[in-house]
Design an enzyme around this catalytic site. Sequence first.
Site, PDB file in Angstrom:
ATOM      1  N   ASP A  25      -3.204   9.883 -28.649  1.00 26.29           N
ATOM      2  CA  ASP A  25      -3.550   8.649 -29.357  1.00 26.29           C
ATOM      3  C   ASP A  25      -2.361   7.956 -29.998  1.00 26.29           C
ATOM      4  OD1 ASP A  25      -3.128  10.579 -31.433  1.00 26.29           O
ATOM      5  OD2 ASP A  25      -4.248   9.274 -32.798  1.00 26.29           O
TER       6      ASP A  25
ATOM      7  N   CYS B 166       3.555   1.575   2.686  1.00 26.22           N
ATOM      8  CA  CYS B 166       4.824   0.899   2.397  1.00 26.22           C
ATOM      9  C   CYS B 166       5.703   1.786   1.518  1.00 26.22           C
ATOM     10  CB  CYS B 166       4.571  -0.427   1.683  1.00 26.22           C
ATOM     11  SG  CYS B 166       3.533  -1.586   2.573  1.00 26.22           S
TER      12      CYS B 166
ATOM     13  N   ASP C 166       2.858   9.990 -27.974  1.00 22.36           N
ATOM     14  CA  ASP C 166       2.229  10.512 -26.753  1.00 22.36           C
ATOM     15  C   ASP C 166       2.493   9.637 -25.531  1.00 22.36           C
ATOM     16  OD1 ASP C 166       0.974  12.626 -28.195  1.00 22.36           O
ATOM     17  OD2 ASP C 166      -0.561  11.230 -28.871  1.00 22.36           O
TER      18      ASP C 166
ATOM     19  N   CYS D 101       0.846  -1.201   0.000  1.00 21.49           N
ATOM     20  CA  CYS D 101       0.000   0.000   0.000  1.00 21.49           C
ATOM     21  C   CYS D 101       0.878   1.248   0.000  1.00 21.49           C
ATOM     22  CB  CYS D 101      -0.925   0.009   1.213  1.00 21.49           C
ATOM     23  SG  CYS D 101      -0.037   0.142   2.774  1.00 21.49           S
TER      24      CYS D 101
ATOM     25  N   ASP E 295      -3.411  16.286 -27.224  1.00 22.14           N
ATOM     26  CA  ASP E 295      -2.701  16.095 -28.474  1.00 22.14           C
ATOM     27  C   ASP E 295      -3.624  16.562 -29.603  1.00 22.14           C
ATOM     28  OD1 ASP E 295      -0.830  15.014 -30.419  1.00 22.14           O
ATOM     29  OD2 ASP E 295      -2.252  13.378 -30.674  1.00 22.14           O
TER      30      ASP E 295
END
Length: 904
Positions: free
Chosen positions: A657, A19, A661, A16, A452
């Site tokens: 896309d 930690c 990117d 978690c 983008d």
Amino acid sequence: MKSLKNEKFHITGMTCAACQANITRNVGKLDGVEEVNVSLLANQMTVAYDEEKTDEQAIIHAVTEIGYGASGTGTEAQKDSGFGKEWQNRREMTEENQKEMQRRLITSVAILIPLMYVAMGPMMSLPVPGFLVGMENSLISALTQLLLTVPVMIINRHFYQSGFKALVKKAPNMDSLVAIGSAAAFVYGVFSMYRMAYGFGHGDMDLVHQYGHELYFESCAMILTLITVGKYLEARSKAKTSDALRKLVDLAPKTAVVLRDGIEQVIPAENVTAGDIVVIKPGGSIPVDGVVTEGHGYVDQAAITGESVPVEKKAGDEVISATINKNGSFLFRASRVGDDTTLAQIIRLVDEAGNTKAPIARLADRVSGVFVPTVIIIAILTAIVWLIAGQSFEFALSNAIAVLVISCPCALGLATPVAIMVGTGKSAEYGILIKSAVSLETLHSIDTIVLDKTGTITVGHPSVTDVILWNKKNTREEFLAAAAAVEAGSEHPLAVAVVEKAGQEGLVLPKTEAFDSLAGRGVSAVINGKRYLAGNMAFLQENGLLKQPELQKKVQEQADSLASEGKTPLLFACDEEMEGIIAVADTVRETSKAALRQFKEAGLKVVMLTGDNRITAEAIRKRLDIEEAISEVMPTQKESCIRELQEKGHKVAMVGDGINDAPALTRADVGIAIGAGTDIAIDSADVVLMKDSLADVVTAIDLSKSVIRNIRMNLFWAFFYNVCGIPVAAGLLYPMFNIRLSPMIGAAAMSLSSVCVVTNALRLRFFKGRTLPSDTAEEQKKNGTADSGTAELRTAEISAGDDSHESNKEANWEVKKEERNGEKMPSGKGEKEMEKVIEVEGMMCAHCQMHVQKALAAVEGVSEAAVDLEAKKAVVKLSQEVSDETLMKAVEDAGYTAVSCSVQ
């Protein structure tokens, strides 16, 4: 300033955010350590340190001494084995962890079911074997429950190993809560068995009856199993994170053709050395970075730079690894190979951005450091106070255990994951795939949207936007048909856009002869004895056209006007007379403007980030009223732009896309990929939009806000329940009202709190996303946002010999379709497209839905594909005849079963 060494370490044992924070804090204390970034998802740690003050072993020791595992990644070995080896190994480890969690879960559930049957069966009047029913058999039933509970505890011993170790190190986490709660139930169950045995031995059947109903073995096993469900889902998310890296590595060409001693040789791509001459043919993938030495071609580098139109490459131009040569042939000299290529740098950025992403601390983890020790102290004090008050040991122990049982973290542990699960399921109904709880949680705090351009705001491929007539002797359709016929011989993407436009309108192309192409200038062909030219201004001037200054000025002004709008003008002439201009551009998606308006209404800062040229980017920015546009940026610069915004305190969502990117999507607080984009972008992102609409980003943010409100409400009631329940369990009301909460009632209250939390989370099923209005036709025309396939194209008629420049006007006409030279374009406007319905079996989730949709859309002749996950059907629209077998095979090739195919 002395340079620091950056080293990666593989970390095990993290469960978690507590930690993650604990490791960061402990390593950060070492002398010489300047920066520590721990990735919970990738199980990795990156440390920047001064080698003169500390070393790798000291860093590993700082991790292992607080109960976690650490090891170096072996940088030199990694270089020797290729840049993809490390990520491949990590992927295998995460997949193995997922399989291990799955085995734990299945086994735990298999044991829990008979345990619950034995414990609850008699109370529910279920048919239970006789030796387990009745007071005389209560000890046998208790022993059976004990024997069934112990295996579940052994299978899930990790919770105890991690939880108690964290307690010893004074860094309690969620595992500590699980370990304390389940262990308390188990210990009390064992205590009850001893009391029952005592009752049988001394003939005290009332004692046997009392403790026969105070066995909590099933609570212990249930707690462990429920939390294991969440851990398994978390392991699945971790396994998915390596997919993007694997696909990036796979993108690199496996072989290369090089010239050695004048002979072409096919060698492994990793064996290409700097200085080698590499041969690239049409359709070939470029294996390494380099500089063209001879020849020319058009290279599609949208995946790397984001440019929507392939770029011409000639001698002296640079080429980039993993881009594709669409047509033409050339040689280039390799300059950057192996780990130095652009693709390798993108892979490294994706990996590093994932490791340095700011951790999002869970509220439950933050309070666990105070909550767990507080509960333990209260339980101990409860026992001591009642012993001092003169009560029996059983009375004091019962109250102490009641405190621990009622404080069991079941509701606390369910508060977040149940809401997240319902939220992600609801998002899938809207075609929004949210990959992890972290991304859904982070979305609500986003204040900046980075978009983008190519393929995100725009469609992603060039299409005709303007058809401008110059010669009044021809009609618009005659001009467009002739222009398409001339361009049909060219493979250039702009030429393809003109041909596609003629096809959409169902125009018949005349027969051409003597086709010729001049790279970088234009093309020529003969139609019905007339010589047609198509190209740029320089090409027409070189062929003796546009000699008149006034004509040249008019054409230049028209071309410049189109270029200023981000469009590419193609000039056409016939027998030394100007015929017209066709403008081609990457058009804006229909939903983009409405979505951008909603972003502004929500108070979000909008930034457009693109590798395309400045003129095109600025034209789009003005047209859509975007606040800021950053153009001509490479992938590394995109990632840097995101980081700069984050350093200014912004919470950033990146929408893209392409492969280019991927680093920015990973660096952003939330990466959002357009579903029709590359698989690598989809795997790098946290959120995937299946419908390719920016409007879904607004829905995702609204849903995130609803989920976070729900989680906060759940956590409030979970803690409120503990605040009220713990004093009662400790016996605070016993002296005055004689009210005492037994562990059994405490366990029931704990279960009730869990039910309340789950019920509250299920309210998210009624979430309704806001409907974004589409732009009207008038708005589309005014702002230039209409798609070329739907908007009416403006048509201007300009006379070459007339000084007057007539205004643009719309033309409506019936397209006359004739067979000419045996060639006919596919039917377009005015004809109804055929629809077919395919019944599909095997789809289980929105990911399956997307795979089937993409497989069908890729079939030649399919103009549109829509898949209904619930109905198990796919509807395709056909622009030409496609056989049932072809459509069904596309579905089966995607990994699903096509049951039938019929005409709608």
